[in-house]
Design an enzyme around this catalytic site. Sequence first.
Site, PDB file in Angstrom:
ATOM      1  N   PRO A 112       0.801  -1.231   0.000  1.00 37.67           N
ATOM      2  CG  PRO A 112      -0.092  -1.091   2.133  1.00 37.67           C
ATOM      3  CD  PRO A 112       0.551  -2.060   1.184  1.00 37.67           C
ATOM      4  CG  ASN A 113      -0.169   4.289   1.395  1.00 36.37           C
ATOM      5  OD1 ASN A 113      -1.144   4.877   0.937  1.00 36.37           O
ATOM      6  ND2 ASN A 113      -0.190   3.687   2.578  1.00 36.37           N
TER       7      ASN A 113
ATOM      8  NE  ARG B  60       4.144   6.544   1.677  1.00 30.18           N
ATOM      9  CZ  ARG B  60       4.382   5.293   2.028  1.00 30.18           C
ATOM     10  NH1 ARG B  60       4.692   4.388   1.110  1.00 30.18           N
ATOM     11  NH2 ARG B  60       4.314   4.920   3.274  1.00 30.18           N
TER      12      ARG B  60
ATOM     13  CE1 TYR C  98       9.220   4.824   2.469  1.00 26.23           C
ATOM     14  CE2 TYR C  98       7.700   6.675   2.571  1.00 26.23           C
ATOM     15  CZ  TYR C  98       8.194   5.494   3.103  1.00 26.23           C
ATOM     16  OH  TYR C  98       7.656   4.983   4.254  1.00 26.23           O
TER      17      TYR C  98
ATOM     18  CG  ASN D 241       8.458  -2.183  -0.250  1.00 21.62           C
ATOM     19  OD1 ASN D 241       7.992  -2.267   0.893  1.00 21.62           O
ATOM     20  ND2 ASN D 241       9.008  -1.075  -0.723  1.00 21.62           N
TER      21      ASN D 241
ATOM     22  CB  ALA E 245       1.869   0.075   6.172  1.00 21.84           C
TER      23      ALA E 245
ATOM     24  CG  ASP F 250      -0.362 -17.346   8.452  1.00 25.85           C
ATOM     25  OD1 ASP F 250       0.712 -17.551   9.042  1.00 25.85           O
ATOM     26  OD2 ASP F 250      -1.448 -17.188   9.041  1.00 25.85           O
TER      27      ASP F 250
ATOM     28  CD  GLU G  80      11.109  -7.771   5.281  1.00 28.18           C
ATOM     29  OE1 GLU G  80      11.494  -8.838   5.808  1.00 28.18           O
ATOM     30  OE2 GLU G  80      10.705  -6.793   5.924  1.00 28.18           O
TER      31      GLU G  80
ATOM     32  CG  HIS H 134      11.386  -2.530   3.833  1.00 30.27           C
ATOM     33  ND1 HIS H 134      10.013  -2.500   3.870  1.00 30.27           N
ATOM     34  CD2 HIS H 134      11.761  -3.684   4.426  1.00 30.27           C
ATOM     35  CE1 HIS H 134       9.582  -3.591   4.468  1.00 30.27           C
ATOM     36  NE2 HIS H 134      10.620  -4.334   4.818  1.00 30.27           N
ATOM     37  CG  LEU H 135      11.578   2.264  -1.746  1.00 33.44           C
ATOM     38  CD1 LEU H 135      10.177   2.824  -1.779  1.00 33.44           C
ATOM     39  CD2 LEU H 135      12.351   2.658  -2.981  1.00 33.44           C
TER      40      LEU H 135
ATOM     41  NE  ARG I 228      10.841   5.724   7.910  1.00 30.27           N
ATOM     42  CZ  ARG I 228       9.797   5.550   7.090  1.00 30.27           C
ATOM     43  NH1 ARG I 228       9.810   4.552   6.211  1.00 30.27           N
ATOM     44  NH2 ARG I 228       8.766   6.364   7.141  1.00 30.27           N
TER      45      ARG I 228
HETATM   46  C1  DQA Z   1       8.522   0.839   3.293  1.00 28.75           C
HETATM   47  C2  DQA Z   1       8.720   1.024   4.804  1.00 28.75           C
HETATM   48  C3  DQA Z   1       7.431   0.829   5.560  1.00 28.75           C
HETATM   49  O1  DQA Z   1       7.631   1.022   6.956  1.00 28.75           O
HETATM   50  C4  DQA Z   1       6.381   1.822   5.096  1.00 28.75           C
HETATM   51  O2  DQA Z   1       5.146   1.591   5.740  1.00 28.75           O
HETATM   52  C5  DQA Z   1       6.231   1.862   3.621  1.00 28.75           C
HETATM   53  C6  DQA Z   1       7.402   1.730   2.769  1.00 28.75           C
HETATM   54  C7  DQA Z   1       9.782   1.178   2.487  1.00 28.75           C
HETATM   55  O3  DQA Z   1       9.856   0.794   1.330  1.00 28.75           O
HETATM   56  O4  DQA Z   1      10.695   1.844   3.006  1.00 28.75           O
HETATM   57  O5  DQA Z   1       5.136   2.097   3.110  1.00 28.75           O
HETATM   58  O6  DQA Z   1       8.207  -0.514   3.048  1.00 28.75           O
END
Ligand code: DQA
Length: 149
Positions: free
Chosen positions: A10-11, A18, A23, A74, A77, A87, A98, A100-101, A107
């Site tokens: 999401p997002n 954003r 990011y 990724n 949240a 699961d 896994e 994450h940017l 954080r």
């Molecule tokens: C994220 C880190 C998460 O904590 C956050 O909720 C995101 C983006 C990242 O790519 O850094 O939406 O996954």
Amino acid sequence: MPKILILNGPNLNLLGTREPEIYGHDTLTDIEATSVQHGKTIGMLIDFRQSNSEGELIDWIQGAAGAADGIIINPAAYTHTSVAILDALKQVDCPIIELHLSNIFSREPFRHHSYVSPVANGLICGFGAHGYLLALDAISRLVSDKEEC
Ligand code: DQA
């Protein structure tokens, strides 16, 4: 050619506007284009997707069985909340990275816990959009001696 599913939670569709100080300025479309291009360079077929819906991400993870050779995710949240994604990933037999940017460990404390990490082969975070290419390099090594999910 190995097929790699890249899932974005999401997002992440809002990347570019954003919180660019966290990011970066690349849009998800930019990141998809560089990922597909890098996949071509290193011999991997990229299926790049984003959803704001937990259920849709789970359906895609379930659909990876027998159809993908590796998953880069990724979860955004949902990383910090989703037992359901954990699961679903437990049922997947191919390598999982896994991603994450941002560096989630530098954080807020609620971002330090990941439900996904226990089932991931590895974690890449803090390298911005370049992390997608690092993840592709990493997963190409992992899939080279593995069957499909
Ligand atoms: C994220 C880190 C998460 O904590 C956050 O909720 C995101 C983006 C990242 O790519 O850094 O939406 O996954």
